[in-house]
Design a protein around this motif. Structure first.
Motif, PDB file in Angstrom:
ATOM      1  N   THR A 165       0.810  -1.221   0.000  1.00 52.59           N
ATOM      2  CA  THR A 165       0.000   0.000   0.000  1.00 52.59           C
ATOM      3  C   THR A 165       0.842   1.270   0.000  1.00 52.59           C
ATOM      4  O   THR A 165       0.311   2.362  -0.226  1.00 52.59           O
ATOM      5  CB  THR A 165      -0.915   0.024   1.239  1.00 52.59           C
ATOM      6  N   ASP A 166       2.136   1.153   0.269  1.00 50.00           N
ATOM      7  CA  ASP A 166       2.992   2.345   0.326  1.00 50.00           C
ATOM      8  C   ASP A 166       3.050   3.040  -1.031  1.00 50.00           C
ATOM      9  O   ASP A 166       3.064   2.391  -2.085  1.00 50.00           O
ATOM     10  CB  ASP A 166       4.411   1.962   0.759  1.00 50.00           C
ATOM     11  N   LEU A 167       3.125   4.357  -0.987  1.00 47.81           N
ATOM     12  CA  LEU A 167       3.205   5.132  -2.217  1.00 47.81           C
ATOM     13  C   LEU A 167       4.542   4.922  -2.909  1.00 47.81           C
ATOM     14  O   LEU A 167       5.590   4.872  -2.259  1.00 47.81           O
ATOM     15  CB  LEU A 167       3.032   6.622  -1.908  1.00 47.81           C
ATOM     16  N   THR A 168       4.490   4.813  -4.224  1.00 45.68           N
ATOM     17  CA  THR A 168       5.737   4.801  -4.984  1.00 45.68           C
ATOM     18  C   THR A 168       6.269   6.230  -5.074  1.00 45.68           C
ATOM     19  O   THR A 168       5.565   7.196  -4.731  1.00 45.68           O
ATOM     20  CB  THR A 168       5.505   4.264  -6.401  1.00 45.68           C
ATOM     21  N   GLU A 169       7.488   6.366  -5.532  1.00 44.78           N
ATOM     22  CA  GLU A 169       8.062   7.703  -5.673  1.00 44.78           C
ATOM     23  C   GLU A 169       7.244   8.546  -6.644  1.00 44.78           C
ATOM     24  O   GLU A 169       7.021   9.746  -6.416  1.00 44.78           O
ATOM     25  CB  GLU A 169       9.514   7.594  -6.171  1.00 44.78           C
TER      26      GLU A 169
END
Length: 266
Positions: free
Chosen positions: A9-13
């Motif tokens: 779920t973490d945002l990509t750059e």
């Protein structure tokens, strides 16, 4: 703090570069003694983790920092209208990416009743669906992107929910919206009279689209909003209504749409 991704779920750059300019900057003094300074990217990552997995706030992984700090930002940004504004900005960007105008001229409205998992405010019983909990009223464009969302008790009337949706949507200024497709629950002269008064300013028209037969069938125009509800159910926080406040329920729906839009825009 590291920018590595700990969870899916973490945002990509790339996603972070899209949303970062739209978020308020955390205060430098926050973080507390012995804690790392709050980084807005990890605040958003922690909120997305709760939204997608449906876990309790106290069970947010420690990689994101202190759980009550993350919840505090979620709650604060909800009160400041940040989630609503970010969703609107990203929706406009996505429409323009697809070669459309930023604001739609047509949309669809519907409601969905879900069970409540907590004893919060605005809890009721929907006799038609036989559900005790809350009702989600959403207004979407022809792409299924949410324009406005209002959460009420499950016994709330769909027509009153539509009024709240339109009042919320038009409160931000004059819009292009001219036609809304609805089902048979949005009938009656009081609603038509209310829309007629609204039409003087916004030239709005309701068009009812009924089912063509018994059982499941794809309803013309209205299938778009049903697909939006199915998108929301991919986020486990929406399997029931876990929030004590209806405003937080609305914010969680906005966050889900923000995450979907980030995946497309990035």
């Amino acid at each position: 703090m590291s920018t590595d991704r700990y969870y899916p779920t973490d945002l990509t750059e790339e996603q972070w570069q899209v949303i970062a300019p739209l978020l308020p900057q955390p205060k430098k003094r926050e973080g507390g003694p012995g804690r790392p300074p709050c980084h807005p990217r990890w605040i958003v990552n922690g909120i997305l983790y709760v939204n997608k997995t449906g876990c309790q706030w106290r069970m947010v992984p420690k990689e994101y920092g202190c759980w009550n700090t993350i919840f505090d930002y979620f709650n604060r940004w909800q009160k400041q209208g940040v989630w609503s504004e970010v969703m609107e900005q990203l929706r406009q960007q996505e429409r323009q990416r697809q070669g459309r105008l930023a604001e739609p001229s047509a949309g669809c409205a519907d409601s969905q009743s879900v069970k409540a998992a907590t004893q919060g405010n605005s809890i009721g019983y929907d006799g038609g669906k036989q559900v005790k909990g809350r009702k989600r009223h959403v207004l979407v464009d022809t792409l299924g992107l949410i324009l406005a969302v209002v959460v009420t008790a499950a016994n709330g009337d769909d027509r009153q929910g539509l009024k709240a949706l339109l009042s919320c949507y038009f409160a931000k200024g004059v819009k292009r919206l001219r036609k809304i497709w609805v089902d048979g629950n949005y009938s009656g002269s009081p609603l038509q009279n209310w829309v007629a008064r609204l039409k003087k300013t916004h030239k709005l028209k309701l068009e009812r689209v009924e089912k063509t037969g018994p059982g499941f069938n794809l309803v013309k125009r209205r299938w778009v909003v049903e697909r939006t509800f199915s998108w929301l159910f991919n986020y486990r926080r929406h399997s029931k209504d876990y929030e004590r406040l209806t405003q937080n329920s609305e914010a969680m729906i906005q966050i889900s749409m923000i995450h979907l839009l980030l995946k497309r825009l990035a």
